[in-house]
Motif scaffolding. Structure first.
Motif, PDB file in Angstrom:
ATOM      1  N   HIS A 152       0.845  -1.197   0.000  1.00 41.55           N
ATOM      2  CA  HIS A 152       0.000   0.000   0.000  1.00 41.55           C
ATOM      3  C   HIS A 152       0.884   1.253   0.000  1.00 41.55           C
ATOM      4  N   THR A 153       2.188   1.051  -0.068  1.00 44.64           N
ATOM      5  CA  THR A 153       3.175   2.128  -0.142  1.00 44.64           C
ATOM      6  C   THR A 153       3.959   1.967  -1.438  1.00 44.64           C
ATOM      7  N   ASP A 154       4.912   2.883  -1.663  1.00 50.68           N
ATOM      8  CA  ASP A 154       5.764   2.766  -2.849  1.00 50.68           C
ATOM      9  C   ASP A 154       7.184   2.337  -2.467  1.00 50.68           C
ATOM     10  N   MET A 155       7.322   1.681  -1.309  1.00 49.45           N
ATOM     11  CA  MET A 155       8.647   1.283  -0.835  1.00 49.45           C
ATOM     12  C   MET A 155       9.257   0.127  -1.619  1.00 49.45           C
ATOM     13  N   LEU A 156       8.415  -0.773  -2.127  1.00 50.07           N
ATOM     14  CA  LEU A 156       8.927  -2.012  -2.698  1.00 50.07           C
ATOM     15  C   LEU A 156       8.739  -2.098  -4.215  1.00 50.07           C
ATOM     16  N   HIS A 157       9.697  -2.752  -4.849  1.00 52.00           N
ATOM     17  CA  HIS A 157       9.675  -3.019  -6.290  1.00 52.00           C
ATOM     18  C   HIS A 157       9.653  -4.535  -6.473  1.00 52.00           C
ATOM     19  N   VAL A 158       8.584  -5.050  -7.092  1.00 48.06           N
ATOM     20  CA  VAL A 158       8.471  -6.488  -7.310  1.00 48.06           C
ATOM     21  C   VAL A 158       9.460  -6.911  -8.394  1.00 48.06           C
TER      22      VAL A 158
END
Length: 241
Positions: free
Chosen positions: A162-168
């Motif tokens: 729900h954040t933009d912290m992670l890149h799949v």
């Protein structure tokens, strides 16, 4: 039917999902008694008839929850294990231990991570950290803020998405397994005397991964009560519909 015992795994994600399902039961004037449990406790509770409705089983991962006398209904969302990094990186196959500072996962998923890393020799020797679900968000947030190249092996949906912290990260071989189905399980004896319209509505109910990540974030990070978070979802205040 006037009352249902609704069981779910003991974490924010499943508590939010159970509370969202309870909104449907409330509309049919069914009193809901919530019961939470660890994964290893659920099979025995189901076998002993302590749970009327389970929200939810991740199939095929939770195939052990499916027991005689229980009926699978609905498809609430589609969970999937992914590699997700705090920095933009290439496909997991192309990474080396020089590019990845460390891996992290929740303790119960450590065997899955270990098995997957065994197929990635270029990442041999990369430190691996395990932690409780309650602190995973905090650990990943700290790594992102510090600019560390941390790779989380994590199930999506999750508050972190729900954040933009992670890149799949791409994994063409699906080392962590493919997409699953989050389904409810209702006791046949309960279904037999339940309102058929209510069962139909539950069977057609869809939340989706985006809503589930928002519920998890609202409960786990913002500290909102699961029932209040479910009400916010129902009223369209959680995520745009």
């Amino acid at each position: 039917m006037t009352a249902i015992t609704l069981g779910h795994l003991r974490d924010a994600l499943h508590a939010g999902c159970a509370s969202a399902v309870a909104r449907v039961l409330d509309a049919y004037e069914v009193e809901v008694d919530f019961v939470d449990a660890d994964a290893d406790e659920l099979p025995g509770m189901l076998d002993n008839g302590e749970i009327d409705l389970l929200v939810s089983a991740w199939l095929p991962r939770d195939a052990g929850f499916v027991q005689h006398g229980m009926r699978l209904i609905g498809l609430l969302y589609r969970p999937v294990y992914v590699w997700a990094s705090t920095k933009p990186l290439g496909p997991i196959d192309t990474l080396t231990s020089e590019q990845v500072g460390r891996f992290i996962t929740v303790s119960q998923d450590a065997p899955r991570l270990k098995a997957a890393l065994a197929t990635l020799p270029n990442l041999a020797g990369t430190p691996v950290e395990t932690c409780d679900e309650e602190v995973l968000y905090e650990r990943v947030s700290a790594a992102a803020e510090a600019g560390e190249a941390l790779v989380a092996m994590i199930a999506q949906p999750h508050a972190l998405f729900h954040t933009d912290m992670l890149h799949v990260l791409e994994d063409a071989q699906e080392r962590l397994g493919g997409e699953m189905e989050a389904r409810m399980m209702v006791r046949e004896t309960v279904a037999a005397c339940a309102d058929s319209d209510m069962l139909d509505e539950l069977s057609e109910m869809t939340l989706g991964n985006k809503v589930m990540s928002a519920l998890d974030y609202t409960i786990q990070v913002e500290g909102v009560d699961p029932e209040d978070a479910a009400e916010a979802w129902q009223r369209g205040r959680l995520v745009p519909r």
